[in-house]
Design an enzyme around this catalytic site. Structure first.
Site, PDB file in Angstrom:
ATOM      1  N   LYS A  21      17.066   3.936   2.125  1.00 19.54           N
ATOM      2  CA  LYS A  21      17.928   3.802   3.308  1.00 19.54           C
ATOM      3  C   LYS A  21      19.136   2.974   2.906  1.00 19.54           C
ATOM      4  O   LYS A  21      19.163   1.761   3.115  1.00 19.54           O
ATOM      5  CB  LYS A  21      17.180   3.040   4.413  1.00 19.54           C
ATOM      6  CG  LYS A  21      16.146   3.804   5.184  1.00 19.54           C
ATOM      7  CD  LYS A  21      15.783   2.983   6.427  1.00 19.54           C
ATOM      8  CE  LYS A  21      14.326   3.024   6.719  1.00 19.54           C
ATOM      9  NZ  LYS A  21      13.922   2.096   7.784  1.00 19.54           N
ATOM     10  N   ASP A  59      14.702  -0.576   1.465  1.00 26.14           N
ATOM     11  CA  ASP A  59      15.350  -0.809   2.754  1.00 26.14           C
ATOM     12  C   ASP A  59      16.440  -1.862   2.548  1.00 26.14           C
ATOM     13  O   ASP A  59      17.530  -1.530   2.100  1.00 26.14           O
ATOM     14  CB  ASP A  59      14.239  -1.253   3.722  1.00 26.14           C
ATOM     15  CG  ASP A  59      14.680  -1.372   5.159  1.00 26.14           C
ATOM     16  OD1 ASP A  59      15.536  -0.588   5.579  1.00 26.14           O
ATOM     17  OD2 ASP A  59      14.169  -2.254   5.866  1.00 26.14           O
ATOM     18  N   ASP A 101       3.707   3.093   6.907  1.00 28.28           N
ATOM     19  CA  ASP A 101       2.963   2.862   8.153  1.00 28.28           C
ATOM     20  C   ASP A 101       3.837   2.324   9.276  1.00 28.28           C
ATOM     21  O   ASP A 101       4.912   1.758   9.046  1.00 28.28           O
ATOM     22  CB  ASP A 101       1.837   1.858   7.913  1.00 28.28           C
ATOM     23  CG  ASP A 101       2.365   0.445   7.750  1.00 28.28           C
ATOM     24  OD1 ASP A 101       3.184   0.222   6.830  1.00 28.28           O
ATOM     25  OD2 ASP A 101       1.999  -0.440   8.548  1.00 28.28           O
ATOM     26  N   PHE A 160      13.210   4.422  11.516  1.00 24.21           N
ATOM     27  CA  PHE A 160      11.904   3.945  11.072  1.00 24.21           C
ATOM     28  C   PHE A 160      10.997   5.137  10.781  1.00 24.21           C
ATOM     29  O   PHE A 160      10.685   5.922  11.676  1.00 24.21           O
ATOM     30  CB  PHE A 160      11.266   3.017  12.100  1.00 24.21           C
ATOM     31  CG  PHE A 160      10.144   2.235  11.505  1.00 24.21           C
ATOM     32  CD1 PHE A 160      10.389   1.074  10.787  1.00 24.21           C
ATOM     33  CD2 PHE A 160       8.835   2.690  11.601  1.00 24.21           C
ATOM     34  CE1 PHE A 160       9.365   0.369  10.189  1.00 24.21           C
ATOM     35  CE2 PHE A 160       7.792   1.995  11.007  1.00 24.21           C
ATOM     36  CZ  PHE A 160       8.065   0.827  10.299  1.00 24.21           C
ATOM     37  N   LYS A 179       0.813  -1.185   0.000  1.00 22.27           N
ATOM     38  CA  LYS A 179       0.000   0.000   0.000  1.00 22.27           C
ATOM     39  C   LYS A 179       0.866   1.262   0.000  1.00 22.27           C
ATOM     40  O   LYS A 179       0.420   2.341  -0.390  1.00 22.27           O
ATOM     41  CB  LYS A 179      -0.871   0.039   1.274  1.00 22.27           C
ATOM     42  CG  LYS A 179      -1.824  -1.104   1.402  1.00 22.27           C
ATOM     43  CD  LYS A 179      -2.427  -1.128   2.830  1.00 22.27           C
ATOM     44  CE  LYS A 179      -3.263  -2.365   3.029  1.00 22.27           C
ATOM     45  NZ  LYS A 179      -3.650  -2.554   4.424  1.00 22.27           N
ATOM     46  N   GLY A 180       2.087   1.098   0.473  1.00 16.96           N
ATOM     47  CA  GLY A 180       2.961   2.242   0.750  1.00 16.96           C
ATOM     48  C   GLY A 180       3.207   3.166  -0.429  1.00 16.96           C
ATOM     49  O   GLY A 180       3.325   4.371  -0.271  1.00 16.96           O
ATOM     50  N   GLU A 237       7.802   2.808  -5.554  1.00 20.60           N
ATOM     51  CA  GLU A 237       7.838   2.261  -4.190  1.00 20.60           C
ATOM     52  C   GLU A 237       7.938   3.389  -3.163  1.00 20.60           C
ATOM     53  O   GLU A 237       8.406   4.482  -3.477  1.00 20.60           O
ATOM     54  CB  GLU A 237       9.077   1.373  -4.040  1.00 20.60           C
ATOM     55  CG  GLU A 237       8.793  -0.100  -3.903  1.00 20.60           C
ATOM     56  CD  GLU A 237       8.136  -0.506  -2.594  1.00 20.60           C
ATOM     57  OE1 GLU A 237       7.411   0.297  -1.966  1.00 20.60           O
ATOM     58  OE2 GLU A 237       8.353  -1.650  -2.185  1.00 20.60           O
ATOM     59  N   ASP A 238       7.532   3.089  -1.958  1.00 22.55           N
ATOM     60  CA  ASP A 238       7.693   4.057  -0.883  1.00 22.55           C
ATOM     61  C   ASP A 238       9.135   4.136  -0.399  1.00 22.55           C
ATOM     62  O   ASP A 238       9.688   5.204  -0.234  1.00 22.55           O
ATOM     63  CB  ASP A 238       6.734   3.736   0.288  1.00 22.55           C
ATOM     64  CG  ASP A 238       6.772   2.275   0.714  1.00 22.55           C
ATOM     65  OD1 ASP A 238       7.585   1.487   0.173  1.00 22.55           O
ATOM     66  OD2 ASP A 238       5.969   1.911   1.599  1.00 22.55           O
ATOM     67  N   ARG A 295      -0.181   6.278   7.702  1.00 17.11           N
ATOM     68  CA  ARG A 295       0.018   6.340   6.248  1.00 17.11           C
ATOM     69  C   ARG A 295      -0.461   7.672   5.682  1.00 17.11           C
ATOM     70  O   ARG A 295       0.046   8.162   4.684  1.00 17.11           O
ATOM     71  CB  ARG A 295      -0.775   5.231   5.548  1.00 17.11           C
ATOM     72  CG  ARG A 295      -0.223   3.831   5.746  1.00 17.11           C
ATOM     73  CD  ARG A 295      -0.904   2.871   4.781  1.00 17.11           C
ATOM     74  NE  ARG A 295      -0.735   1.472   5.162  1.00 17.11           N
ATOM     75  CZ  ARG A 295       0.305   0.722   4.836  1.00 17.11           C
ATOM     76  NH1 ARG A 295       1.307   1.240   4.147  1.00 17.11           N
ATOM     77  NH2 ARG A 295       0.373  -0.536   5.209  1.00 17.11           N
TER      78      ARG A 295
HETATM   79  P1  IMP Z   1      12.916  -4.273   1.696  1.00 19.86           P
HETATM   80  O1  IMP Z   1      13.639  -3.236   0.879  1.00 19.86           O
HETATM   81  O2  IMP Z   1      12.646  -5.537   0.959  1.00 19.86           O
HETATM   82  O3  IMP Z   1      13.609  -4.521   3.012  1.00 19.86           O
HETATM   83  O4  IMP Z   1      11.485  -3.822   2.103  1.00 19.86           O
HETATM   84  C1  IMP Z   1      11.013  -2.589   1.985  1.00 19.86           C
HETATM   85  C2  IMP Z   1       9.631  -2.557   2.574  1.00 19.86           C
HETATM   86  O5  IMP Z   1       9.698  -2.600   4.007  1.00 19.86           O
HETATM   87  C3  IMP Z   1       9.000  -1.250   2.217  1.00 19.86           C
HETATM   88  O6  IMP Z   1       8.260  -1.355   1.019  1.00 19.86           O
HETATM   89  C4  IMP Z   1       8.161  -0.941   3.433  1.00 19.86           C
HETATM   90  O7  IMP Z   1       6.890  -1.515   3.282  1.00 19.86           O
HETATM   91  C5  IMP Z   1       8.878  -1.591   4.579  1.00 19.86           C
HETATM   92  N1  IMP Z   1       9.734  -0.605   5.305  1.00 19.86           N
HETATM   93  C6  IMP Z   1      11.064  -0.532   5.301  1.00 19.86           C
HETATM   94  N2  IMP Z   1      11.520   0.488   6.060  1.00 19.86           N
HETATM   95  C7  IMP Z   1      10.426   1.100   6.544  1.00 19.86           C
HETATM   96  C8  IMP Z   1      10.225   2.262   7.407  1.00 19.86           C
HETATM   97  O8  IMP Z   1      11.150   2.959   7.859  1.00 19.86           O
HETATM   98  N3  IMP Z   1       8.943   2.582   7.663  1.00 19.86           N
HETATM   99  C9  IMP Z   1       7.877   1.879   7.181  1.00 19.86           C
HETATM  100  N4  IMP Z   1       8.022   0.799   6.387  1.00 19.86           N
HETATM  101  C10 IMP Z   1       9.277   0.409   6.072  1.00 19.86           C
HETATM  102 MG    MG Z   2       6.411  -0.987   0.302  1.00 22.74          MG
END
Ligand code: IMP
Ligand code: MG
Length: 174
Positions: free
Chosen positions: A129, A101, A157, A150, A41-42, A97-98, A163
């Site tokens: 990040k 990470d 969220d 975070f 949803k992000g 994407e939001d 959100r």
């Molecule tokens: P990754 O890059 O596969 O670790 O996952 C990224 C997902 O983790 C994002 O799409 C978010 O949904 C969630 N996420 C990672 N960091 C944060 C944060 O600081 N706040 C909220 N959601 C986060």
């Molecule tokens: Mg996401």
């Protein structure tokens, strides 16, 4: 324990940056159509704002993914909860994407989409990040690089809350 949200990036800063990315995409895709794929949803708040700032023809689709949990942390396999409605064959796709990470979700998703016969796939994320990266992912458009904290708001969220904040904030616990 109470929780509060401190502003990291104001509404004005976020909107200004989204406008800039929209202009950049409009230049890069001049004469082409772009197909935005929102990761729910992000990514939804960001995608709506971004789409409004793109001046070449835009089409939209949505998908939703979740981690399988357990040992998938290491394998990076994600489950498609909702797949795209339309084919992406021969399209210029931008995944919106939001936040990137660890990079696990996106590296899996991008590989999968590349195998569906689209012309090209790029990645656009509001936040990055870099300190947290585990899997290498090429990000084509980044709103902001942020420290390892975070964050919430603008689609992101904490436990499904916040959100709807029009800015990016950091959750603090007192
Ligand atoms: P990754 O890059 O596969 O670790 O996952 C990224 C997902 O983790 C994002 O799409 C978010 O949904 C969630 N996420 C990672 N960091 C944060 C944060 O600081 N706040 C909220 N959601 C986060
Ligand atoms: Mg996401």
């Amino acid at each position: 324990m109470s929780e509060r949200v401190e502003v990291l990036l104001s509404e004005e800063e976020v909107n200004r940056r989204i406008r800039q990315i929209g202009e950049q995409i409009s230049k890069d895709y001049a004469g082409k159509n772009v197909h935005l794929v929102c990761v729910l949803k992000g990514g939804s708040f960001f995608m709506c704002e971004l789409a409004k700032r793109i001046t070449v023809p835009v089409s939209l689709d949505f998908m939703s993914v979740s981690s399988y949990g357990g040992d998938t942390k290491s394998s990076g396999v994600v489950k498609i909860v909702k797949d795209l409605d339309e084919s992406i064959t021969d399209k210029h796709v931008i995944v919106v994407e939001d936040i990137v990470d660890s990079g696990r979700t996106l590296s899996y998703l991008l590989e999968m989409l590349k195998n569906r016969g689209c012309k090209d796939v790029k990645l656009c994320t509001l936040l990055d990040k870099p300190d947290r990266r585990v899997v290498d992912v090429k990000v084509d458009y980044t709103g902001f690089q942020i420290p390892d904290e975070f964050v919430v708001g603008y689609g992101l969220d904490y436990d499904q809350k916040y959100r709807n904040l029009p800015y990016i904030g950091v959750v603090k616990f007192d």
